[in-house]
Design an enzyme around this catalytic site. Structure first.
Site, short mmCIF file in Angstrom:
data_model
loop_
_atom_site.label_atom_id
_atom_site.label_comp_id
_atom_site.label_asym_id
_atom_site.label_seq_id
_atom_site.Cartn_x
_atom_site.Cartn_y
_atom_site.Cartn_z
N GLU A 198 9.98 22.21 -14.96
CA GLU A 198 8.87 21.38 -14.48
C GLU A 198 8.43 20.38 -15.55
O GLU A 198 8.15 19.22 -15.25
CB GLU A 198 7.67 22.25 -14.09
CG GLU A 198 7.92 23.12 -12.88
CD GLU A 198 6.72 23.97 -12.56
OE1 GLU A 198 6.06 23.71 -11.54
OE2 GLU A 198 6.42 24.90 -13.35
N TYR B 105 -13.26 2.15 -6.16
CA TYR B 105 -12.23 3.18 -5.96
C TYR B 105 -10.92 2.84 -6.66
O TYR B 105 -10.12 3.73 -6.91
CB TYR B 105 -12.02 3.53 -4.49
CG TYR B 105 -11.92 2.38 -3.53
CD1 TYR B 105 -10.73 1.71 -3.33
CD2 TYR B 105 -13.02 1.99 -2.77
CE1 TYR B 105 -10.63 0.66 -2.44
CE2 TYR B 105 -12.92 0.95 -1.88
CZ TYR B 105 -11.72 0.29 -1.70
OH TYR B 105 -11.62 -0.74 -0.81
N GLU C 130 -4.58 23.83 -11.60
CA GLU C 130 -6.02 24.02 -11.72
C GLU C 130 -6.58 23.18 -12.88
O GLU C 130 -7.64 22.58 -12.77
CB GLU C 130 -6.36 25.49 -11.95
CG GLU C 130 -6.06 26.41 -10.77
CD GLU C 130 -4.63 26.93 -10.71
OE1 GLU C 130 -4.40 27.90 -9.97
OE2 GLU C 130 -3.73 26.37 -11.38
N LYS D 202 0.92 20.23 -4.88
CA LYS D 202 2.24 20.28 -5.53
C LYS D 202 3.23 20.50 -4.39
O LYS D 202 3.41 21.63 -3.92
CB LYS D 202 2.24 21.43 -6.54
CG LYS D 202 3.36 21.44 -7.51
CD LYS D 202 3.09 22.59 -8.50
CE LYS D 202 3.97 22.52 -9.70
NZ LYS D 202 3.67 23.60 -10.65
#
Length: 122
Positions: free
Chosen positions: A21, A53, A73, A100
């Site tokens: 990863e 934004y 997290e 994910k």
């Protein structure tokens, strides 16, 4: 309470626990909701009365495409912290959904995700 939503922004990052990863990277999708008061912006039609934004998008992009973290997290928490810090005068609460889509775990599923809420939402 009013809300601004930035839906399903997609970025490429190197977050994860497994070595592949952090070496190969992967896609992440981020949805951010901001609890704000939009009445002045609605009445005046002035950008400085709201949260830009495009600037929020840039925060999300810099976090996801930035320093690798192990846990999604932690990525979500960093996004929320940065938004609260940069827009403290206008944002009462922030909700971050971090998806994910292709985690390297066996099985059949659409994705894995975390959702955090920081501050005041009604």
């Amino acid at each position: 309470m009013d809300y601004i939503h930035l839906n399903e922004m997609e970025f490429y990052g190197y977050h994860g626990v497994l070595p592949e990863e952090t070496k190969l990277g992967q896609r992440f999708r981020v949805t951010v909701s901001l609890a704000v008061n939009l009445s002045e912006a609605g009445k005046t039609d002035e950008l400085d009365k709201t949260v830009n934004y495009a600037a929020v998008y840039s925060v999300c992009q810099s976090v996801v495409e930035g320093k690798p973290l192990k846990l999604i997290e932690a990525v979500a928490e960093t996004i929320a912290d940065e938004i609260k810090r940069k827009f403290a005068d206008k944002v009462f609460g922030v909700r971050v959904v971090l998806v994910k889509p292709d985690p390297p775990i066996p099985g059949h599923y659409a994705s894995v995700a975390v959702e955090i809420t920081r501050g005041r939402f009604v």
